[in-house]
Scaffold this motif. Structure first.
Motif, PDB file in Angstrom:
ATOM      1  N   GLU A  66      32.723  43.925  34.359  1.00 35.80           N
ATOM      2  CA  GLU A  66      33.472  45.178  34.517  1.00 35.80           C
ATOM      3  C   GLU A  66      34.328  45.144  35.771  1.00 35.80           C
ATOM      4  O   GLU A  66      35.469  45.600  35.761  1.00 35.80           O
ATOM      5  CB  GLU A  66      32.506  46.352  34.564  1.00 35.80           C
ATOM      6  N   ARG A  68      35.627  42.503  37.084  1.00 33.64           N
ATOM      7  CA  ARG A  68      36.737  41.611  36.786  1.00 33.64           C
ATOM      8  C   ARG A  68      37.778  42.309  35.920  1.00 33.64           C
ATOM      9  O   ARG A  68      38.978  42.137  36.102  1.00 33.64           O
ATOM     10  CB  ARG A  68      36.219  40.363  36.081  1.00 33.64           C
ATOM     11  N   LEU A  69      37.330  43.133  34.983  1.00 34.93           N
ATOM     12  CA  LEU A  69      38.252  43.819  34.078  1.00 34.93           C
ATOM     13  C   LEU A  69      39.028  44.932  34.763  1.00 34.93           C
ATOM     14  O   LEU A  69      40.184  45.185  34.455  1.00 34.93           O
ATOM     15  CB  LEU A  69      37.491  44.398  32.886  1.00 34.93           C
ATOM     16  N   PHE A  70      38.389  45.643  35.698  1.00 31.74           N
ATOM     17  CA  PHE A  70      39.017  46.819  36.297  1.00 31.74           C
ATOM     18  C   PHE A  70      39.633  46.575  37.666  1.00 31.74           C
ATOM     19  O   PHE A  70      40.588  47.237  38.035  1.00 31.74           O
ATOM     20  CB  PHE A  70      38.006  47.959  36.411  1.00 31.74           C
ATOM     21  N   SER A  72      40.370  43.308  39.231  1.00 31.93           N
ATOM     22  CA  SER A  72      41.045  42.055  39.538  1.00 31.93           C
ATOM     23  C   SER A  72      42.559  42.199  39.415  1.00 31.93           C
ATOM     24  O   SER A  72      43.073  43.130  38.806  1.00 31.93           O
ATOM     25  CB  SER A  72      40.563  40.947  38.614  1.00 31.93           C
ATOM     26  N   THR A  74      44.319  40.384  37.669  1.00 34.63           N
ATOM     27  CA  THR A  74      44.722  40.056  36.304  1.00 34.63           C
ATOM     28  C   THR A  74      44.314  41.137  35.308  1.00 34.63           C
ATOM     29  O   THR A  74      44.458  40.947  34.110  1.00 34.63           O
ATOM     30  CB  THR A  74      44.103  38.711  35.875  1.00 34.63           C
ATOM     31  N   SER A  75      43.822  42.280  35.799  1.00 30.14           N
ATOM     32  CA  SER A  75      43.457  43.365  34.894  1.00 30.14           C
ATOM     33  C   SER A  75      44.713  44.000  34.316  1.00 30.14           C
ATOM     34  O   SER A  75      45.810  43.876  34.860  1.00 30.14           O
ATOM     35  CB  SER A  75      42.632  44.415  35.636  1.00 30.14           C
ATOM     36  N   GLU A  76      44.549  44.678  33.213  1.00 26.57           N
ATOM     37  CA  GLU A  76      45.691  45.316  32.550  1.00 26.57           C
ATOM     38  C   GLU A  76      46.337  46.376  33.442  1.00 26.57           C
ATOM     39  O   GLU A  76      47.559  46.514  33.468  1.00 26.57           O
ATOM     40  CB  GLU A  76      45.268  45.932  31.220  1.00 26.57           C
ATOM     41  N   SER A  78      46.462  46.407  36.710  1.00 32.70           N
ATOM     42  CA  SER A  78      47.218  45.709  37.746  1.00 32.70           C
ATOM     43  C   SER A  78      48.511  45.129  37.183  1.00 32.70           C
ATOM     44  O   SER A  78      49.567  45.199  37.819  1.00 32.70           O
ATOM     45  CB  SER A  78      46.363  44.605  38.353  1.00 32.70           C
TER      46      SER A  78
END
Length: 107
Positions: A66, A68-70, A72, A74-76, A78
Motif C-alpha cells: 500500500e 508503494r501504491l500510494f 511512491s 511511480t504511483s498513479e 504522483s
C-alpha cells in the motif's frame, strides 16, 4: 529575546518547534534527508519521537504494498501530478513565447 514558535506541517501531521535548539535540529535533519524528509516524518517513528510530531494519518498502518501504491514516485497520483505540472509548464511557456508569432497563431 522571545523564544520562537514555529510549526512545520507535513502530509498527515505537524511538528511544533518552540526553541532555537529544535529549529537547528530540524534544519540539520532536513539538510541530511533532503527530498526524503517528508516521507521520513510520515514513516519513521524515531524521527517523530525526536520532534514530538503529531501524526493524524493512518500511513503507519499501511502495508509495504500500500505504501508503494500510494506514496511512491511511480504511483498513479504522483504520475498525474507530474503530467499536470508538465501541462502547466507548457502553457506558461506558450504564453511567454506568444510574442514570437506576429499574427497570434499557435506555435
Amino acid at each position: 529575546d522571545e523564544p520562537p514558535d514555529d510549526e512545520v506541517s507535513f502530509q498527515g501531521g505537524r511538528v511544533r518547534l518552540s526553541s532555537w535548539r529544535e529549529i537547528v535540529q530540524l534544519g540539520s535533519v532536513r539538510h541530511c534527508l533532503q527530498g526524503g524528509f517528508q516521507i521520513q516524518l510520515m514513516t519513521n517513528e524515531t524521527l517523530r519521537e525526536i520532534f514530538s510530531a503529531t501524526f493524524e494519518a493512518s500511513g503507519a498502518s499501511l502495508s509495504q504494498l500500500e505504501k508503494r501504491l500510494f506514496m511512491s514516485k511511480t504511483s498513479e497520483a504522483s504520475k498525474a501530478a507530474d503530467r499536470a505540472m508538465a501541462r502547466n509548464r507548457r502553457a506558461r511557456d506558450n504564453v511567454k513565447n506568444h510574442f514570437l508569432t506576429t499574427d497570434g497563431e499557435e506555435i
